[in-house]
Enzyme design. Structure first.
Site, PDB file in Angstrom:
ATOM      1  CG  ASP A 135      -1.888  -1.160   1.194  1.00 32.74           C
ATOM      2  OD1 ASP A 135      -2.837  -1.105   0.408  1.00 32.74           O
ATOM      3  OD2 ASP A 135      -1.678  -2.127   1.948  1.00 32.74           O
ATOM      4  CB  THR A 136       2.104   3.351  -2.066  1.00 34.53           C
ATOM      5  OG1 THR A 136       3.064   2.363  -1.696  1.00 34.53           O
ATOM      6  CG2 THR A 136       2.858   4.622  -2.382  1.00 34.53           C
ATOM      7  CB  VAL A 137      -0.953   7.925  -0.802  1.00 39.69           C
ATOM      8  CG1 VAL A 137      -1.895   7.191   0.123  1.00 39.69           C
ATOM      9  CG2 VAL A 137       0.071   8.722  -0.017  1.00 39.69           C
ATOM     10  CG  MET A 168       0.004   4.519  -5.442  1.00 39.92           C
ATOM     11  SD  MET A 168      -1.488   5.115  -4.620  1.00 39.92           S
ATOM     12  CE  MET A 168      -2.590   5.360  -6.025  1.00 39.92           C
TER      13      MET A 168
END
Length: 528
Positions: free
Chosen positions: A349-351, A431
Site C-alpha cells: 500500500d502507498t499513496v 502504486m
C-alpha cells in the site's frame, strides 16, 4: 474518445491548476491550498499529510517519501530522496544473534527511521510558499475532529485487522469497538493531530527530537528494537540525480537506487524494440511481451539494486543499449521463458500524488509505510504508525541490499516524470509495492503506443506476474487469458486490483491540464 454508454469517466480538464490523488479529501485540500496562494509543493505536502490521516493503511508520518519535480515546468528534474535508514545498531550479526535468517516482515526489526517528515520540512523550506502551519492545517483538522472512511480504505483496513489486533497501540486506535471501521463510518486520530500540530509549530525538531521521538524510540525499544534517539536526530533527506531513458521521443525520469524506479526504465528499454502500437492493447501478444520484459527487469532489480555507493556504475550498465538488446533477444513472442527465478513479488500500500499549479510547477510525490499499516506497530502516545521498510533488506553481506547501520533499504515506491524538449509533460505514478514498475510501463505504453486518453489509460485492465503465475484483473478478455496460457503462462484471476495511480498531462500549446485518477482507489483528479 471513450464509449459514453459504458462505465467509466472522462479525464479532468482545466487551465489553472490540478491535483490528482487517491482520496477525495486530499485532492480537495490540495486545490484549496493552491487557491489560498500556495504552490504545487505546498499542495503535495498538504495532500500527503491529509492522506496520512484519512488513508492510514497506506501512508503516514512514520513512513518515507520520494519526490520528482520541475519548477515552473522546466528541466532539470529535481529529485528528493526522503527515505529513512536502518538504526546505527542494526547489523547483520546483531540480527543473526537474535536467531533471524531474514529481516521479519513485521515488528520492530522491520522498522527503519521515518524519513517523510524531514523531506516535507526540507521541501517546504526550499520550494514552498506557505508555512507548515497552513499546509498541515487540513490534516490536523481531520485527525482532531472527524473524517469519513472511504470504500477502498475500508476494504484495505479490514484486510489488516489481524495484524492490527496484535499490537495494543494499533488496536486501540484502528480497531475501535474491536473491529475495523466500515465504509461510511467516522474515525478520529487525536494523538496524531497533536503530533502534526507539533510538527507545524516546530518543524522537523517536533518529530525527530523531544517528546515525539522519545515516545517512538521508547515504544520500539520496549519491543526489542535497536533504535536510538540519535538515529532520529540524524535523519536527513537528500537531493539526488534522477535516472532516465528515452521512449518514443519522451524522456522518462525515475528516482535512482536505493529506489526501484530503474526497473521501469529497463522494461521500457526492452519494449522499445517491439512494435507495441501494432498489437491489440489487451491482446495476448502485448501482455506477453509486457510480462516477459518485467520478469527480466525484476531479475536485475533483485540482483543489483540497493543503496549503492558513490561512483558505482550499476545504473549505467543496466541502462545500456547493449544490455537492452540482449534482454530483448531472450524473449520469445510465442513462448514464456522457463529459465528465470521467481522474482518473489508482492503488492503493498502507498499513496501517490500528482500536482501542477498555475505557474506549472509540476510535482510527482509518493509517500508510504510499505505494507498495510507498515510494521503493525503504532506508538499510541503519538498516533504514529511505523513503517516496515527494513523488511526489504537482505542478510547476505555480499548483496547490494544488505542490511548495514545507517543504510537505506531498496525501496519500491517510485514517482515518475515525463519530459520533452526540456519541459515537464506529465508527473505520474502507479502504486502497489512491487507492481509499480509494471504499472508505470502499462500506463506509459497505453498512452504512447496505444493512444489512450489519460483516464482510459488508468482504467485499462492489468496483469501482474506474482507467485509464479500471471494474475489477470477481471477486465482481461478470456481470449487473451487463453492466449497467455497457450504461451506457457499459468494464469489466475486476481483476488484484488493491481495498484492505483494518478497523472496530469501538461499541454504547453493549448495551456491545458488533463488529469486522471485510478478507479481502483477512492480518489479523483480535479482542477480549476
Amino acid at each position: 474518445m471513450r464509449n459514453f454508454q459504458l462505465p467509466g469517466r472522462s479525464p479532468a480538464r482545466a487551465t489553472g491548476a490540478m491535483a490528482a490523488t487517491s482520496h477525495p479529501l486530499a485532492t480537495l485540500a490540495a486545490l484549496e491550498i493552491m487557491r489560498a496562494g500556495g504552490n504545487a509543493i505546498d499542495a503535495a505536502i498538504c495532500a500527503s499529510a491529509v492522506q496520512a490521516v484519512v488513508e492510514p493503511q497506506s501512508t503516514g508520518i512514520g513512513g518515507d517519501c520520494f519526490v520528482l519535480m520541475c519548477l515552473k515546468g522546466q528541466e532539470p528534474v529535481i529529485a528528493l530522496n526522503g527515505s529513512g535508514r536502518a538504526p546505527a545498531a542494526a547489523t547483520i550479526n546483531a540480527y543473526r544473534e537474535m536467531g533471524l535468517d531474514k529481516v521479519p516482515s513485521y515488528g520492530p526489526h522491520a522498522v527503519t527511521v521515518p524519513g517523510a517528515v524531514d523531506a516535507w520540512c526540507r521541501l517546504s523550506a526550499d520550494h514552498g510558499r506557505l508555512g507548515l502551519d497552513k499546509v498541515l492545517a487540513p490534516a490536523i483538522h481531520y485527525a482532531e475532529t472527524v473524517y469519513v472512511v472511504q470504500d477502498r480504505v475500508a476494504f484495505d483496513w479490514a484486510n489488516a485487522s489481524d495484524l492490527l489486533a496484535q499490537d495494543s497501540g494499533s488496536a486501540a486506535i484502528f480497531l475501535p469497538d474491536g473491529r475495523a471501521p466500515r465504509a461510511g463510518e467516522l474515525h478520529r486520530q487525536p494523538a496524531l493531530a497533536r503530533t502534526l500540530r507539533r510538527i507545524a509549530e516546530q518543524g522537523r525538531a517536533g518529530f525527530y527530537e523531544g517528546p515525539v521521538a522519545e515516545a517512538i524510540v521508547g515504544r520500539l525499544r520496549a519491543l526489542g528494537g535497536l533504535h536510538d534517539l540519535a538515529d532520529f536526530a540524524a535523519t536527513k533527506a537528500d537531493y539526488v540525480t534522477p535516472v532516465s531513458a528515452e521512449y518514443h521521443g519522451y524522456r522518462i525520469h525515475q528516482m535512482p537506487p536505493n529506489n526501484q524506479g530503474l526497473t521501469a526504465l529497463l522494461m521500457l528499454n526492452i519494449l522499445s524494440g517491439f512494435p507495441l502500437s501494432n498489437l491489440a492493447p489487451l491482446g495476448p501478444e502485448r501482455l506477453h511481451l509486457e510480462i516477459e520484459a518485467a520478469r527480466l527487469a525484476y531479475r536485475d532489480r533483485n540482483d543489483c539494486l540497493g543503496d549503492l555507493p558513490p561512483g558505482d556504475d550499476t545504473v549505467n550498465a543496466l541502462l545500456s543499449a547493449t544490455r537492452a538488446e540482449r534482454m530483448r533477444l531472450a524473449i520469445d513472442p510465442d513462448r514464456a521463458m522457463t529459465n528465470l527465478p521467481d522474482p518473489g513479488l508482492a503488492k503493498t500500500d502507498t499513496v501517490y500524488i500528482s500536482i501542477v499549479d498555475e505557474e506549472r510547477n509540476a510535482v510527482s510525490f509518493i509517500n508510504s509505510t510499505y505494507h498495510a499499516f507498515g510494521s503493525g506497530i503504532t506508538c499510541a502516545e503519538t498516533g504514529v504508525v511505523l513503517q516496515n521498510r527494513g523488511a526489504s533488506f537482505r542478510l547476505d553481506p555480499d548483496h547490494p541490499n544488505a542490511l548495514a547501520p545507517g543504510k537505506r533499504p531498496m525501496h519500491t515506491i517510485m514517482p515518475g516524470m515525463v519530459t520533452k524538449d526540456g519541459r515537464a509533460i506529465m508527473p505520474f505514478g502507479v502504486m502497489g509495492g512491487d507492481y509499480q514498475p509494471f504499472g508505470h510501463v502499462h500506463l506509459l505504453t497505453n498512452l504512447l503506443d496505444h493512444g489512450m486518453d489519460l483516464q482510459e489509460a488508468m482504467d485499462c485492465p492489468r496483469v501482474f506476474y506474482q507467485g509464479g503465475e500471471v494474475q489477470a484483473e477481471h477486465g482481461i478478455p478470456t481470449d487473451s487469458i487463453a492466449g497467455l496460457q497457450a504461451r506457457g503462462h499459468r494464469v489466475s484471476l486476481a483476488d484484488e486490483p493491481h495498484g492505483g495511480g494518478q497523472a496530469i498531462w501538461i499541454d504547453w500549446d493549448t495551456g491545458t491540464l488533463t488529469g486522471g485518477s485510478d478507479p481502483r482507489k477512492d480518489g479523483l483528479a480535479l482542477g480549476y
